[in-house]
Design a protein around this motif. Structure first.
Motif, PDB file in Angstrom:
ATOM      1  N   ASN A  40       0.933  -1.100  -0.168  1.00 37.75           N
ATOM      2  CA  ASN A  40       0.066   0.040  -0.032  1.00 37.75           C
ATOM      3  C   ASN A  40       0.840   1.349   0.024  1.00 37.75           C
ATOM      4  OD1 ASN A  40      -2.397   1.370  -0.032  1.00 37.75           O
ATOM      5  ND2 ASN A  40      -2.521   1.486   2.339  1.00 37.75           N
ATOM      6  N   LYS A  41       0.182   2.383  -0.311  1.00 42.47           N
ATOM      7  CA  LYS A  41       0.867   3.569  -0.285  1.00 42.47           C
ATOM      8  C   LYS A  41       1.781   3.912  -1.449  1.00 42.47           C
ATOM      9  CE  LYS A  41       0.072   4.169   4.765  1.00 42.47           C
ATOM     10  NZ  LYS A  41       0.501   4.662   6.139  1.00 42.47           N
ATOM     11  N   ASP A  70       1.224   5.497  -3.897  1.00 41.36           N
ATOM     12  CA  ASP A  70       1.328   6.906  -4.127  1.00 41.36           C
ATOM     13  C   ASP A  70       2.416   7.998  -3.750  1.00 41.36           C
ATOM     14  OD1 ASP A  70      -0.453   8.611  -1.676  1.00 41.36           O
ATOM     15  OD2 ASP A  70      -0.724   6.356  -1.739  1.00 41.36           O
ATOM     16  N   SER A 130      -2.791   1.745  -3.894  1.00 35.85           N
ATOM     17  CA  SER A 130      -2.951   2.940  -3.083  1.00 35.85           C
ATOM     18  C   SER A 130      -4.345   3.070  -2.367  1.00 35.85           C
ATOM     19  CB  SER A 130      -2.721   4.440  -3.629  1.00 35.85           C
ATOM     20  OG  SER A 130      -3.112   5.527  -2.844  1.00 35.85           O
ATOM     21  N   ALA A 131      -4.447   2.985  -1.101  1.00 29.34           N
ATOM     22  CA  ALA A 131      -5.698   2.870  -0.527  1.00 29.34           C
ATOM     23  C   ALA A 131      -6.478   4.204  -0.783  1.00 29.34           C
ATOM     24  CB  ALA A 131      -5.925   2.445   0.679  1.00 29.34           C
ATOM     25  N   GLY A 152      -1.166   1.234  10.854  1.00 30.09           N
ATOM     26  CA  GLY A 152      -0.636   2.224  10.231  1.00 30.09           C
ATOM     27  C   GLY A 152      -0.388   1.945   8.750  1.00 30.09           C
ATOM     28  N   VAL A 153      -0.645   0.716   8.257  1.00 24.71           N
ATOM     29  CA  VAL A 153      -0.411   0.513   7.007  1.00 24.71           C
ATOM     30  C   VAL A 153      -1.538   0.930   5.889  1.00 24.71           C
ATOM     31  CG1 VAL A 153       1.413  -1.525   7.394  1.00 24.71           C
ATOM     32  CG2 VAL A 153      -1.003  -1.852   7.277  1.00 24.71           C
ATOM     33  N   GLY A 154      -2.621   0.929   6.688  1.00 30.21           N
ATOM     34  CA  GLY A 154      -3.827   1.666   5.646  1.00 30.21           C
ATOM     35  C   GLY A 154      -4.846   0.392   5.564  1.00 30.21           C
ATOM     36  N   LYS A 155      -5.042  -0.619   6.493  1.00 29.11           N
ATOM     37  CA  LYS A 155      -6.156  -1.495   6.648  1.00 29.11           C
ATOM     38  C   LYS A 155      -7.656  -0.954   6.711  1.00 29.11           C
ATOM     39  CE  LYS A 155      -4.413  -3.399  10.338  1.00 29.11           C
ATOM     40  NZ  LYS A 155      -3.395  -2.874  10.518  1.00 29.11           N
ATOM     41  N   SER A 156      -7.419  -0.134   7.577  1.00 33.02           N
ATOM     42  CA  SER A 156      -9.099   0.494   7.867  1.00 33.02           C
ATOM     43  C   SER A 156      -9.478   1.474   6.761  1.00 33.02           C
ATOM     44  CB  SER A 156      -8.995   1.368   9.066  1.00 33.02           C
ATOM     45  OG  SER A 156      -8.736   0.637  10.040  1.00 33.02           O
ATOM     46  N   THR A 157      -8.326   2.411   6.023  1.00 30.79           N
ATOM     47  CA  THR A 157      -8.692   3.026   4.956  1.00 30.79           C
ATOM     48  C   THR A 157      -8.946   2.121   3.934  1.00 30.79           C
ATOM     49  OG1 THR A 157      -6.651   4.376   5.702  1.00 30.79           O
ATOM     50  CG2 THR A 157      -7.556   4.845   3.471  1.00 30.79           C
TER      51      THR A 157
HETATM   52  N1  LIG Z   1      -0.497   8.242   1.117  1.00 28.39           N
HETATM   53  C1  LIG Z   1      -1.179   7.131   1.634  1.00 28.39           C
HETATM   54  N2  LIG Z   1      -1.534   7.197   2.912  1.00 28.39           N
HETATM   55  C2  LIG Z   1      -2.480   6.204   3.288  1.00 28.39           C
HETATM   56  C3  LIG Z   1      -2.703   5.219   2.406  1.00 28.39           C
HETATM   57  N3  LIG Z   1      -3.447   4.347   3.044  1.00 28.39           N
HETATM   58  C4  LIG Z   1      -3.629   4.963   4.196  1.00 28.39           C
HETATM   59  N4  LIG Z   1      -2.894   5.920   4.455  1.00 28.39           N
HETATM   60  C5  LIG Z   1      -2.937   6.823   5.415  1.00 28.39           C
HETATM   61  O1  LIG Z   1      -2.238   6.020   6.624  1.00 28.39           O
HETATM   62  C6  LIG Z   1      -2.605   6.128   7.952  1.00 28.39           C
HETATM   63  C7  LIG Z   1      -3.076   4.831   8.732  1.00 28.39           C
HETATM   64  O2  LIG Z   1      -4.193   4.266   8.109  1.00 28.39           O
HETATM   65  P1  LIG Z   1      -5.110   3.354   8.600  1.00 28.39           P
HETATM   66  O3  LIG Z   1      -6.111   2.728   7.466  1.00 28.39           O
HETATM   67  O4  LIG Z   1      -5.659   4.009   9.882  1.00 28.39           O
HETATM   68  O5  LIG Z   1      -4.218   2.241   9.103  1.00 28.39           O
HETATM   69  P2  LIG Z   1      -4.248   0.737   9.749  1.00 28.39           P
HETATM   70  O6  LIG Z   1      -3.825   0.975  11.159  1.00 28.39           O
HETATM   71  O7  LIG Z   1      -3.651  -0.282   9.153  1.00 28.39           O
HETATM   72  O8  LIG Z   1      -5.887   0.702   9.939  1.00 28.39           O
HETATM   73  C8  LIG Z   1      -3.685   7.306   7.894  1.00 28.39           C
HETATM   74  O9  LIG Z   1      -3.592   8.283   7.941  1.00 28.39           O
HETATM   75  C9  LIG Z   1      -4.260   6.994   6.313  1.00 28.39           C
HETATM   76  O10 LIG Z   1      -4.886   8.025   5.622  1.00 28.39           O
HETATM   77  C10 LIG Z   1      -2.367   5.275   0.891  1.00 28.39           C
HETATM   78  O11 LIG Z   1      -2.548   4.394   0.102  1.00 28.39           O
HETATM   79  N5  LIG Z   1      -1.662   6.462   0.775  1.00 28.39           N
END
Ligand SMILES: Nc1nc2c(ncn2[C@@H]2O[C@H](COP(=O)(O)OP(=O)(O)O)[C@@H](O)[C@H]2O)c(=O)[nH]1
Ligand SMILES: [Mg+2]
Ligand SMILES: [Zn+2]
Length: 307
Positions: free
Chosen positions: A126-127, A129, A158-159, A185-190
């Motif tokens: 992920n990420k 972008d 990119s989530a 923080g990897v973006g699971k919830s996003t």
């Molecule tokens: N630049 C970027 N940021 C992302 C992406 N996906 C998630 N984020 C950011 O990473 C942070 C953690 O995301 P979150 O979904 O809470 O992660 P979780 O802990 O795995 O659930 C947040 O600030 C998101 O906005 C992505 O694809 N690109």
């Protein structure tokens, strides 16, 4: 009445049934084979529920056998385990190249846990972008070199891009129970919220059921997908547990080693330094990736940190 546990707060369980979503609690104790668990009922469990007399609530009276489960545990030999989720059709490991970088060791532990139940697994980087330095891109290249040949697809995503995600993943998720895992923080919830925009709303409605309205981040949560299927969001985990995998069994869950097993000179070979070890020979010949072998050795020799 049968149902499926979609959320747990530790003492209350939210169960989806044909008659709608209900709040249930557990009465008495369940025998769980030999598993030493901190949670008797997990998200994903199929259960039997019965309405309590003169009360709006229900009781879980039985749990159906689990097809599989993923646990969180500190080490291979730790004594207690927490089931993150059960009855999973496929697992997505979401990783990032930096902030935090997901290590190969973490990926391999995850793949051992899914492989032990033959749960198909995929790695989502992920990420993408974000701009990366050359060393991060080299790391990505390693990941792309190592995993797809073993049968674990690696997708760069990119989530943040909802439309792309929906188009790409909806067909893959339809009708299946999919686990989302990975570090905090990897973006699971996003990712989940892009696939299921009503997820936040759903969580709010569900929390009305739980008498104390507790919001807990230690448990997984399961969300129905519009056209059938579920996504399971898990709390950030440091390590995946590998439940009671014996030292001679571990190599079975490294797919590239599995095909050579039984060919070593000694049938109790642990593939460390034994003469006539075919795994070591294949490592030497380049058929087994040194990073994967390294993970194998680390998992094999890890200590129980609870002792
Ligand atoms: N630049 C970027 N940021 C992302 C992406 N996906 C998630 N984020 C950011 O990473 C942070 C953690 O995301 P979150 O979904 O809470 O992660 P979780 O802990 O795995 O659930 C947040 O600030 C998101 O906005 C992505 O694809 N690109
Ligand atoms: Mg999250
Ligand atoms: Zn061997």
């Amino acid at each position: 009445m049968k149902g499926r546990v979609i959320k747990s707060t530790g003492s209350w369980y939210i169960v989806q049934t044909d008659a709608g979503i209900i709040n249930a609690r557990l009465r008495g104790k369940f025998k769980q084979d030999d598993l030493k668990l901190t949670n008797p009922i997990a998200v994903g469990d199929y259960v039997e529920v019965k309405k309590e007399e003169d009360q709006p609530t229900s009781v879980i009276t039985d749990i159906l056998p689990r097809e599989n489960y993923i646990i969180r545990k500190s080490t291979r030999k730790a004594h207690f385990s927490h089931i993150l989720a059960s009855n999973i059709d496929q697992a997505y490991l979401i990783i990032t190249l930096k902030n935090p970088r997901t290590s190969l060791g973490f990926i391999d532990r995850f793949l051992v846990s899914t492989e032990s139940f033959r749960i198909p697994a995929m790695i989502l980087v992920n990420k993408m972008d974000v701009g990366y330095k050359e060393k991060d891109m080299e790391y990505l290249q390693d990941i792309k070199d190592i995993y797809p040949p073993l049968g674990y697809p690696v997708l760069e995503i990119s989530a943040l891009h909802a439309a792309d995600l929906q188009q790409q993943f909806m067909p893959l998720l339809k009708g299946k129970t999919t686990l989302l895992s990975g570090h905090s923080g990897v973006g699971k919830s996003t990712f989940l919220n892009k696939i299921i925009p009503e997820a936040g709303q759903f969580t709010q409605e569900i929390s009305k059921f739980s008498s104390k309205g507790v919001h807990t981040t230690t448990f997984a949560e399961m969300f129905p997908i519009e056209n059938g299927g579920y996504l399971i969001d898990t709390p950030g985990i440091k390590e995946f547990g590998i439940l009671d995998i014996g030292e001679f069994e571990l190599s079975h869950y490294f797919v590239e080693m599995r095909k050579y097993l039984g060919q070593c000179r000694y049938n109790n070979c642990q593939h460390i330094n034994e003469p006539g070890c075919v795994v070591l020979q294949k490592l030497e010949e380049g058929y087994i990736h040194p990073y994967r072998y390294d993970s194998y050795v680390k998992i094999l020799f890890e200590e129980d940190d609870r002792r």
